[in-house]
Scaffold this active site. Structure first.
Site, PDB file in Angstrom:
ATOM      1  N   ASP A 475       0.706  -1.234   0.300  1.00 15.27           N
ATOM      2  CA  ASP A 475      -0.139  -0.106   0.471  1.00 15.27           C
ATOM      3  C   ASP A 475       0.884   1.062   0.066  1.00 15.27           C
ATOM      4  O   ASP A 475       2.195   1.136   0.679  1.00 15.27           O
ATOM      5  CB  ASP A 475      -0.820  -0.260   1.636  1.00 15.27           C
ATOM      6  CG  ASP A 475      -2.443   0.644   1.184  1.00 15.27           C
ATOM      7  OD1 ASP A 475      -2.108   1.951   0.096  1.00 15.27           O
ATOM      8  OD2 ASP A 475      -3.358   0.037   1.710  1.00 15.27           O
ATOM      9  N   ASP A 537     -10.631   2.184  -3.335  1.00 17.88           N
ATOM     10  CA  ASP A 537     -11.191   1.751  -1.731  1.00 17.88           C
ATOM     11  C   ASP A 537     -12.546   1.650  -1.801  1.00 17.88           C
ATOM     12  O   ASP A 537     -13.799   1.367  -0.923  1.00 17.88           O
ATOM     13  CB  ASP A 537     -10.913   2.648  -0.823  1.00 17.88           C
ATOM     14  CG  ASP A 537      -9.932   2.911  -0.085  1.00 17.88           C
ATOM     15  OD1 ASP A 537      -8.931   1.355  -0.408  1.00 17.88           O
ATOM     16  OD2 ASP A 537      -8.649   3.379   0.226  1.00 17.88           O
TER      17      ASP A 537
HETATM   18  C1  GLA Z   1      -5.874   1.980   2.558  1.00 20.48           C
HETATM   19  C2  GLA Z   1      -5.955   0.972   1.001  1.00 20.48           C
HETATM   20  C3  GLA Z   1      -7.241  -0.222   2.156  1.00 20.48           C
HETATM   21  C4  GLA Z   1      -6.590  -0.087   3.006  1.00 20.48           C
HETATM   22  C5  GLA Z   1      -6.029   0.491   4.631  1.00 20.48           C
HETATM   23  C6  GLA Z   1      -5.204   0.099   4.955  1.00 20.48           C
HETATM   24  O1  GLA Z   1      -7.104   3.211   2.980  1.00 20.48           O
HETATM   25  O2  GLA Z   1      -6.600   1.469   0.319  1.00 20.48           O
HETATM   26  O3  GLA Z   1      -7.674  -1.446   1.162  1.00 20.48           O
HETATM   27  O4  GLA Z   1      -5.625  -1.257   3.231  1.00 20.48           O
HETATM   28  O5  GLA Z   1      -5.364   1.696   3.760  1.00 20.48           O
HETATM   29  O6  GLA Z   1      -4.926   1.147   6.640  1.00 20.48           O
END
Ligand code: GLA
Length: 767
Positions: A475, A537
């Site tokens: 990420d 997301d």
């Molecule tokens: C980001 C990602 C999510 C999740 C969060 C965790 O927002 O896009 O899918 O992994 O971080 O903190």
């Protein structure tokens, strides 16, 4: 042979396209044609005529040719200061302190495959052939190598430029794009993927009028504007007409400019964004620009997309998962956020396994003091309070359930409140004289520093090798700030690629999923390492139609992470049917992102059965030939994916019109002569959704809030009518008249009861 050069004419052929340019009297490379395949022969009809020039023209060399004005010539490359006032692919300060430059043909060579790049990831070069044309500035020993790699089967030509400074004094690069191409004006429109967090990849199509359209980002490939772009000829549709596609194998700041000049030539040039960019190229040094991917199709946007999909799957994505069906995963993020213990994770995994999941992914929060997003980022020591048996213990238990184990990291960022930052504040990107600007309470680590890269590689590989981890979600949850300049950001990107190479090249069995606050880093640079990328997301399937549909213009379905989450959705509060969530995610690297125990028992049964059925269409959905089908109705989205034996069609109605009698399902790409069976995947109807309308079916009237109804809703379902036909390909392609939808006049077991956001999924198999 896909590359031929004779008497100064350069000819590149793919299966369905031809690219032609020629050395002219001044040794400039004059572009002749890029588009449909042409037979060999005289090229005079393709040459730009320029017997007359404009009154205001700056003539390149008046004595030699009083009609030669660079502004009016379609070129393969252009410079500055010699009469071409269009957007230039290069702005270089040469040793005389001037930006005036003039690159002319010096030599060329042809190589089998595609030479590997020194600093950047690039396409694999399988079955490719590469033309390298060397240009030299007329006044200085500064060379520009233009690379053209021809991918015949995929109908793709990649281009890139390498600058070599053979002078003793430095050259200052203010701008150096990967390619430049000049096309005749065909009344194009330009399509880009634009958006933001939870609304990525919305297709923005606008007409190209005189002037420039700039698609760019100033913080990596970014939610805001994806690096890919399409040039759509006037009148082209999803399936017909000329469409050009451009993309970059690069995730740093990018820029693509499409300019329609006042004289009616269209220039497209793309590469590293010159935003704040200054790069000193010392004597003897070279500078590589990212590889650009160009394609052309005479079969509309779908034709362009299919070229890109095949290319990405064969030449960009790599590792053991390159062509493998992606495992059905269950990710604990939306179920748990930071609140979990080993037992709750195991419970989640066990229930996921019962539903048919194949991979359990532990997301954020497993390390250090990471109990909120304000602390702990950077400290990848397992939190023993949460996971007393460590990652290896948890991984072994997950494996014991018959599932793979996957793990989340965000290695490029750090919280101030972390041991890593306390030990190495100088590793974060910040300016000594300014208060740093944080993003999600975190700073970026400076990947231009060798010690930081070494630390990340050691730290991450140590964890990967300490537990049975077969999937990584990498990420990156902030945009950049407090940086030095654009050249620093390019160096950061190079550092990032080095880190990924060192970690993942020796571990090709790991499935890597890229992520950046959702799909902020969805680009071909990352796909050289990550086989899939979390598309957004936003897990609301109606929003996902735009996001995945938009991405599908340039990226194959197998690369898009897509999950079923709970409704109402976290991101939109929209309540969508479970079946729609499943069917839209089916066109992606599929997963669940929920706690199965939050589902009603009957929903769990439904998901289990859907996942079972999914296994028989997964190959087609993820790797089949994908098309978006124009339905002419803005409220119906239809996609299909096709292999030789199977076609899967998704049809989602976002808004239901009242009382329509004619619902026609068109299918494409079948053999008109063959006989097929079309079966609709049964979609469930949960009784609770119908409230008092149940009076149409039941002899007794139930209050919508009655205990009986609530209990029935928990355990019982009905099924929507599922269509089934046996018919010729010709018949199915001319349209299947579907059964009618509920309109309040009665009930029949042969009607659809979908409502808004309802999805239908059809599987067509050859007899
Ligand atoms: C980001 C990602 C999510 C999740 C969060 C965790 O927002 O896009 O899918 O992994 O971080 O903190």
């Amino acid at each position: 042979m896909s590359i031929r050069v004779s008497e100064g004419l350069f000819r590149l052929d793919t299966a369905d396209t031809t690219y032609l340019f020629q050395k002219n009297a001044f040794a400039h490379l004059e572009h002749l044609h890029y588009g449909r395949k042409l037979p060999e022969g005289d090229v005079e009809s393709l040459r730009q005529k320029h017997e007359l020039t404009q009154g205001s023209a700056v003539l390149y060399d008046e004595k030699a040719d009083p009609s030669y004005c660079l502004e009016e010539i379609p070129l393969e490359w252009s410079g500055v200061g010699k009469g071409d006032f269009r957007v230039s692919p290069a702005e270089l300060k040469l040793p005389d302190g001037s930006f005036t430059c003039d690159f002319v043909l010096d030599s060329y060579r042809i190589e089998a495959g595609a030479p590997k790049m020194q600093t950047l990831p690039s396409a694999a070069g399988e079955n490719a052939e590469t033309l390298i044309v060397t240009l030299k500035d007329k006044a200085f020993s500064v060379y520009l190598d233009l690379y053209y790699s021809v991918y015949e089967a995929e109908n793709v030509i990649t281009r890139r430029a390498v600058l070599r400074n053979a002078e003793e004094q430095p050259v200052l690069i203010k701008k150096l794009m990967s390619y430049s191409i000049d096309l005749p004006d065909r009344k194009y429109s330009v399509a880009t993927l634009s958006g933001g967090w939870i609304s990525e990849a919305n297709v923005i199509e606008r007409p190209l009028l005189t002037g420039a359209i700039v698609n760019e980002s100033t913080s990596f490939s970014q939610h805001r504007n994806n690096p890919a772009l399409a040039l759509i000829e006037h009148g082209a549709t999803d399936d017909t007409g000329s469409v050009y596609g451009f993309n970059l194998v690069y995730g740093g700041n990018h820029q693509t400019t499409v300019e329609l000049s006042p004289v009616g030539l269209v220039r497209v040039t793309g590469g590293i964004n010159p935003y704040c960019f200054l790069w000193e190229l010392k004597g003897g040094e070279t500078f590589e620009t990212p590889e650009a991917v160009l394609t052309y199709s005479a079969h509309g946007k779908n034709g362009m997309s299919q070229n890109f999909h095949a290319f990405v799957q064969k030449q960009i994505v790599r590792g053991d998962w390159q062509t493998k069906e992606r495992p059905i995963l269950i990710n604990n993020w939306e179920a748990n956020f930071f609140q979990f213990r080993q037992n709750s994770l195991l419970r989640l995994a066990k229930h996921g396994k019962r539903l048919g999941c194949e991979l359990f992914v532990l997301d954020d929060g497993w390390f250090g003091a990471r109990n909120t997003d304000t602390a702990g980022l950077g400290d990848y020591t397992v939190n023993r309070k949460k996971l007393p048996n460590g990652l290896d213990g948890l991984g072994a238990r997950i494996n014991g359930l018959g599932m793979r184990f996957g793990l989340w990291f965000e290695p490029e960022n750090v919280n101030d409140d972390s041991d890593l930052y306390r030990a190495h504040p100088d590793w974060a990107i910040q300016r000594p004289n300014r208060t740093p600007s944080l993003g999600r309470h975190q700073k970026m680590l400076d990947l231009t520093k060798r010690e930081v890269r070494d630390y990340l590689v050691e730290n991450v590989t140590h964890i990967l090798d300490s537990a049975p981890i077969s999937y990584v979600k990498w990420d990156m949850n902030r945009k950049v700030s407090d940086f030095l300049d654009g050249a620093f950001l390019h160096r950061y990107e190079l550092g990032y690629y080095e880190v990924l190479t060192r970690i993942f090249e020796p571990r090709p069995k790991i499935l890597l999923e890229g992520c950046a606050s959702g799909g902020s880093r969805f680009d071909l640079g990352h796909l050289c390492f990550a086989q899939q990328i979390w598309a957004s997301d936003d897990t609301d399937p109606i929003e996902r139609l735009k996001i995945q549909g938009g991405l599908s213009l340039f990226y194959p379905v197998s690369t898009m992470g897509a999950h079923v989450s709970m409704a109402p959705h976290q991101q939109t509060l929209r309540d969508t049917p479970l079946f729609t969530r499943f069917a839209v995610a089916a066109f992606g690297a599929f997963g669940l992102e929920l706690d199965p125990l939050d589902l009603k028992p009957v929903e769990r049964k439904v998901i289990k059965s859907l996942l079972e059925q999914y296994r028989s269409i997964r190959q087609t959905c993820q790797f089949g030939r994908f098309s978006r089908i124009e339905t002419g109705d803005p409220h119906i989205v239809q996609w299909q994916a096709q292999t030789e034996k199977q076609t899967v069609v998704l049809r989602v109605r976002t808004l239901v019109p009242a009382a329509r009698a004619n619902d026609l399902l068109e299918i494409r790409g079948l053999d008109p002569e063959k006989t097929y069976t079309l079966r609709q995947v049964q979609s469930p109807l949960f009784v609770g959704a119908f409230g008092t309308l149940l009076k149409h079916i039941l002899p007794v009237k139930l209050r919508s809030y009655s205990h009986l109804l609530l209990t029935a809703d928990k355990y019982a379902k009905m099924d929507d009518y599922a269509e089934e036909y046996r018919a010729s390909g010709a018949q199915l392609m001319s349209g299947v008249r579907l059964h009618r939808s509920f309109i309040g006049t009665g009930y029949s077991d042969k009607m659809h009861m979908q409502g808004d956001f309802g999805a239908m999924l059809f599987v067509v198999t050859e007899d």
